[in-house]
Enzyme design. Structure first.
Site, short mmCIF file in Angstrom:
data_model
loop_
_atom_site.label_atom_id
_atom_site.label_comp_id
_atom_site.label_asym_id
_atom_site.label_seq_id
_atom_site.Cartn_x
_atom_site.Cartn_y
_atom_site.Cartn_z
N ARG A 41 -13.66 24.09 -26.30
CA ARG A 41 -12.98 25.02 -25.38
C ARG A 41 -13.84 25.20 -24.15
NH1 ARG A 41 -12.96 30.57 -24.24
NH2 ARG A 41 -10.90 31.44 -23.78
N SER A 110 -3.03 30.90 -31.44
CA SER A 110 -3.55 32.26 -31.23
C SER A 110 -2.42 33.27 -31.33
CB SER A 110 -4.15 32.40 -29.83
OG SER A 110 -5.27 31.58 -29.68
N LYS A 139 -14.01 36.19 -23.53
CA LYS A 139 -12.71 35.84 -22.95
C LYS A 139 -12.28 36.99 -22.06
CE LYS A 139 -7.94 34.89 -24.47
NZ LYS A 139 -7.46 33.74 -23.71
#
Ligand code: TZP
Ligand code: MG
Length: 214
Positions: A41, A110, A139
């Site tokens: 990611r 998610s 995040k």
């Protein structure tokens, strides 16, 4: 989702957070400490920059027989023949991703609320990433933390493997497992430490302990 040792510990990369070790070294140490799923990611890399990173990670993970999941990008997962993809709520919808990837690949999704978890019941996702459980600085656009009570409520609505995410570390990991998570996914609790192997080991012990407790 198959698990080697009866626990799920996903390490999610962030090359800025892992900068002191370097991305590949951090991943290798994390695996040596017990991580058994890795998600690539890297939100700030272009496709062109991501490719060589993904290729190197893929061969590293093949050596350790640990699956490589690509964040967001079904196209890259296909191109690399990665083990799977992790989809957010604004990425390609699950049914299309499954059609492209086939039934053998891992697809994670998610979820952070009731509507999303209920929709996923109709889908054969391999796991759900559920959170953020706690406040996280990793995040920036994350939804509001759902807390342990939120996790407990959503747990009852899902038949899927749930990996709790967001602000999870060795201090609180046992509480998310007790609230019903099947495993955890972390960035900073492994990547931001001086010793990713030791950090992963500590989390692995907690996962193994709670699993044998219940
Ligand atoms: N999705 C929800 S929270 C989060 C992602 C990718 C970040 C988790 O990072 P950390 O450092 O483990 O809190
Ligand atoms: Mg995403």
């Amino acid at each position: 989702l198959k698990s080697n040792n009866n626990y799920y510990l996903q390490f999610i990369t962030d090359r800025v957070i892992c900068a002191s070790h370097g991305l590949e070294k951090a991943v290798e140490l994390a695996i040596q400490g017990g991580v058994n799923i890795v998600q690539l990611r890297e939100k700030h890399l272009t496709t062109n920059e991501l490719l060589p990173v993904a290729r190197r990670l893929k061969s590293l993970l093949q050596y350790y027989k640990v699956p490589l999941i690509i964040n967001d990008r079904v196209d890259l997962a296909l191109m690399l023949d990665a083990d799977g993809v992790h989809l957010g709520q604004t990425d390609m919808p699950y049914p299309h991703a499954r059609k492209l990837l086939g039934k053998e690949k891992i697809i994670g999704l998610s979820v952070s609320n009731r509507e999303q978890i209920e929709r996923a019941e109709a889908w054969d996702v391999n796991y759900l990433g559920i959170g953020p459980i706690f406040k996280t600085n990793t995040k920036l656009d994350a939804d509001k933390a759902i807390g342990l009570a939120g996790l407990q409520q959503l747990r009852r609505l899902s038949r899927h493997v749930l990996l709790a995410i967001g602000g999870i570390d060795a201090q609180n990991a046992h509480t998310v497992l007790q609230a019903g998570a099947d495993g955890i996914a972390v960035v900073s609790a492994i990547g931001a430490t001086a010793n990713p192997q030791q950090a992963a080991q500590q989390l692995t012990h907690i996962l193994q302990q709670v699993k044998t407790d219940v």
